[in-house]
Design a protein around this motif. Structure first.
Motif, mmCIF file in Angstrom:
data_model
loop_
_atom_site.group_PDB
_atom_site.id
_atom_site.type_symbol
_atom_site.label_atom_id
_atom_site.label_comp_id
_atom_site.label_asym_id
_atom_site.label_seq_id
_atom_site.Cartn_x
_atom_site.Cartn_y
_atom_site.Cartn_z
ATOM 1 N N ILE A 146 0.960 -1.414 -0.190
ATOM 2 C CA ILE A 146 -0.026 0.206 -0.202
ATOM 3 C C ILE A 146 0.900 1.200 0.054
ATOM 4 O O ILE A 146 0.545 2.356 -0.753
ATOM 5 N N VAL A 147 1.861 1.322 0.716
ATOM 6 C CA VAL A 147 2.736 2.391 0.800
ATOM 7 C C VAL A 147 3.362 2.674 -0.575
ATOM 8 O O VAL A 147 3.497 3.818 -1.173
ATOM 9 N N GLY A 148 4.057 1.488 -1.166
ATOM 10 C CA GLY A 148 4.380 1.684 -2.586
ATOM 11 C C GLY A 148 3.367 2.238 -3.557
ATOM 12 O O GLY A 148 3.611 2.812 -4.434
ATOM 13 N N TYR A 149 2.160 1.515 -3.225
ATOM 14 C CA TYR A 149 1.168 2.124 -4.263
ATOM 15 C C TYR A 149 0.653 3.437 -4.042
ATOM 16 O O TYR A 149 0.572 4.317 -5.178
ATOM 17 N N LEU A 150 0.712 4.134 -2.931
ATOM 18 C CA LEU A 150 0.312 5.554 -2.666
ATOM 19 C C LEU A 150 1.533 6.237 -2.983
ATOM 20 O O LEU A 150 1.171 7.414 -3.745
ATOM 21 N N VAL A 151 2.628 6.143 -2.684
ATOM 22 C CA VAL A 151 3.943 6.720 -3.023
ATOM 23 C C VAL A 151 3.839 6.776 -4.827
ATOM 24 O O VAL A 151 4.101 7.898 -5.369
ATOM 25 N N GLY A 152 3.829 5.706 -5.387
ATOM 26 C CA GLY A 152 3.583 5.841 -6.949
ATOM 27 C C GLY A 152 2.498 6.672 -7.418
ATOM 28 O O GLY A 152 2.827 7.475 -8.589
ATOM 29 N N PHE A 153 1.343 6.611 -6.772
ATOM 30 C CA PHE A 153 0.271 7.496 -7.047
ATOM 31 C C PHE A 153 0.919 9.046 -6.960
ATOM 32 O O PHE A 153 0.564 9.966 -7.854
ATOM 33 N N TYR A 154 1.441 9.237 -5.829
ATOM 34 C CA TYR A 154 1.897 10.682 -5.604
ATOM 35 C C TYR A 154 2.959 11.129 -6.491
ATOM 36 O O TYR A 154 2.735 12.131 -7.017
ATOM 37 N N VAL A 155 3.825 10.423 -6.807
ATOM 38 C CA VAL A 155 4.909 10.696 -7.621
ATOM 39 C C VAL A 155 4.345 10.896 -9.210
ATOM 40 O O VAL A 155 4.742 12.130 -9.869
ATOM 41 N N ALA A 156 3.391 10.067 -9.651
ATOM 42 C CA ALA A 156 2.866 10.236 -10.783
ATOM 43 C C ALA A 156 1.976 11.462 -11.034
ATOM 44 O O ALA A 156 1.971 12.323 -11.986
ATOM 45 N N ALA A 157 1.165 11.912 -9.760
ATOM 46 C CA ALA A 157 0.463 12.993 -9.717
ATOM 47 C C ALA A 157 1.404 14.160 -9.813
ATOM 48 O O ALA A 157 1.288 15.290 -10.450
ATOM 49 N N LYS A 158 2.495 14.121 -9.212
ATOM 50 C CA LYS A 158 3.515 15.311 -9.189
ATOM 51 C C LYS A 158 4.331 15.361 -10.535
ATOM 52 O O LYS A 158 4.634 16.481 -11.023
ATOM 53 N N THR A 159 4.379 14.444 -11.555
ATOM 54 C CA THR A 159 4.873 14.481 -12.553
ATOM 55 C C THR A 159 4.144 14.778 -13.664
ATOM 56 O O THR A 159 4.438 14.556 -14.765
ATOM 57 N N GLY A 160 2.776 15.089 -13.316
ATOM 58 C CA GLY A 160 1.858 15.446 -14.307
ATOM 59 C C GLY A 160 1.316 14.286 -15.058
ATOM 60 O O GLY A 160 0.570 14.246 -16.190
ATOM 61 N N SER A 162 -1.545 10.809 -15.030
ATOM 62 C CA SER A 162 -2.847 10.521 -14.394
ATOM 63 C C SER A 162 -3.211 9.161 -14.781
ATOM 64 O O SER A 162 -2.536 8.346 -15.585
ATOM 65 N N LEU A 163 -4.288 8.508 -14.405
ATOM 66 C CA LEU A 163 -4.818 7.247 -14.700
ATOM 67 C C LEU A 163 -5.282 7.307 -16.283
ATOM 68 O O LEU A 163 -5.139 6.184 -16.960
ATOM 69 N N LEU A 164 -5.582 8.397 -16.770
ATOM 70 C CA LEU A 164 -5.768 8.474 -18.254
ATOM 71 C C LEU A 164 -4.651 8.077 -19.017
ATOM 72 O O LEU A 164 -4.704 7.473 -20.102
ATOM 73 N N ASP A 165 -3.522 8.849 -18.526
ATOM 74 C CA ASP A 165 -2.447 8.400 -19.187
ATOM 75 C C ASP A 165 -1.859 7.045 -19.289
ATOM 76 O O ASP A 165 -1.510 6.514 -20.346
#
Length: 223
Positions: A146-160, A162-165
């Motif tokens: 879960i930590v990896g999952y949330l960190v991955g989401f945070y990094v993805a969001a910060k680098t622009g 999204s799920l659609l990408d």
């Protein structure tokens, strides 16, 4: 025999978190509740020309993700004939979303079968204490997941990103999908997956500990 038992221990510890996460992800993305809640909370559909209200649109997405709807497409009445509102690009993106969740569901099913088989066999040989230990190890693995999952989401969001990408979707100016699958909805789906998965993990832990709890005779525990 020792090799088999060790294999069952490992399988149980790994499949518990895998089953929890895969099941949680599928519940969140396939049920209409998260979509309906987000649509109502943000009024995201208010300025979108659709033939469905918030609840109906949530049900439509849910039906599509479950496979009840073959294509992600809606029609609106026109003077001459009904017009499709989603482009091939948008339909392809949602088809990819369903395909990926089908893969996650398949992995979750395999993990669940292995988990049940491992649990039954270990219970048969009365490895009750070891089952509880393996659940605790599985809980540690789950936390890391879960930590990896949330960190991955945070990094993805910060680098622009999204799920659609992830769905290989490049929006056009007039596309409606980005107005429906908003960033807020994507965030809610991500966090809801973590919450629901954690609840499932806790329920399975309670069930396993209840089934394997030591017998008590005169307030003393016996294994």
């Amino acid at each position: 025999m020792k090799i088999l038992i060790k294999t069952l221990f490992i399988a149980l510890a790994v499949t518990i978190p895998a089953t929890s996460f895969c099941l949680g992800a599928n519940i969140v993305t396939r049920m209409p509740d998260v979509y309906q809640y987000e649509f109502k909370a943000t009024e995201a559909l208010k300025n979108v020309e659709l033939s469905k209200n918030d609840d109906e649109m949530g049900e439509f997405i849910s039906d599509f993700m479950f496979g009840k709807q073959a294509q992600f497409q809606l029609l609106i009445e026109d003077e001459d004939k009904p017009q499709s509102i989603f482009t091939e690009n948008e339909m392809s993106a949602m088809a990819n979303a369903r395909k990926y969740m089908n893969i996650v569901a398949a992995l979750g099913f395999v993990a669940c079968v292995l988990m049940v088989v491992s649990f039954i066999m270990l219970k048969k040989y009365e490895f009750n204490r070891e089952i509880r230990k393996q659940y605790k190890l599985g809980a540690i693995i789950y936390v890391c997941l879960i930590v990896g999952y949330l960190v991955g989401f945070y990094v993805a969001a910060k680098t622009g990103h999204s799920l659609l990408d992830m769905l290989a979707y490049v929006p056009d100016e007039e596309d409606l999908l980005p107005q429906i699958m908003t960033e807020g909805l994507q965030v809610r789906l991500y966090y809801s997956t973590a919450v629901v998965s954690t609840i499932i993990m806790a329920i399975m832990g309670y069930a396993m500990f209840k089934i394997t709890e030591p017998k008590k005779i005169f307030s003393r525990s016996y294994y």
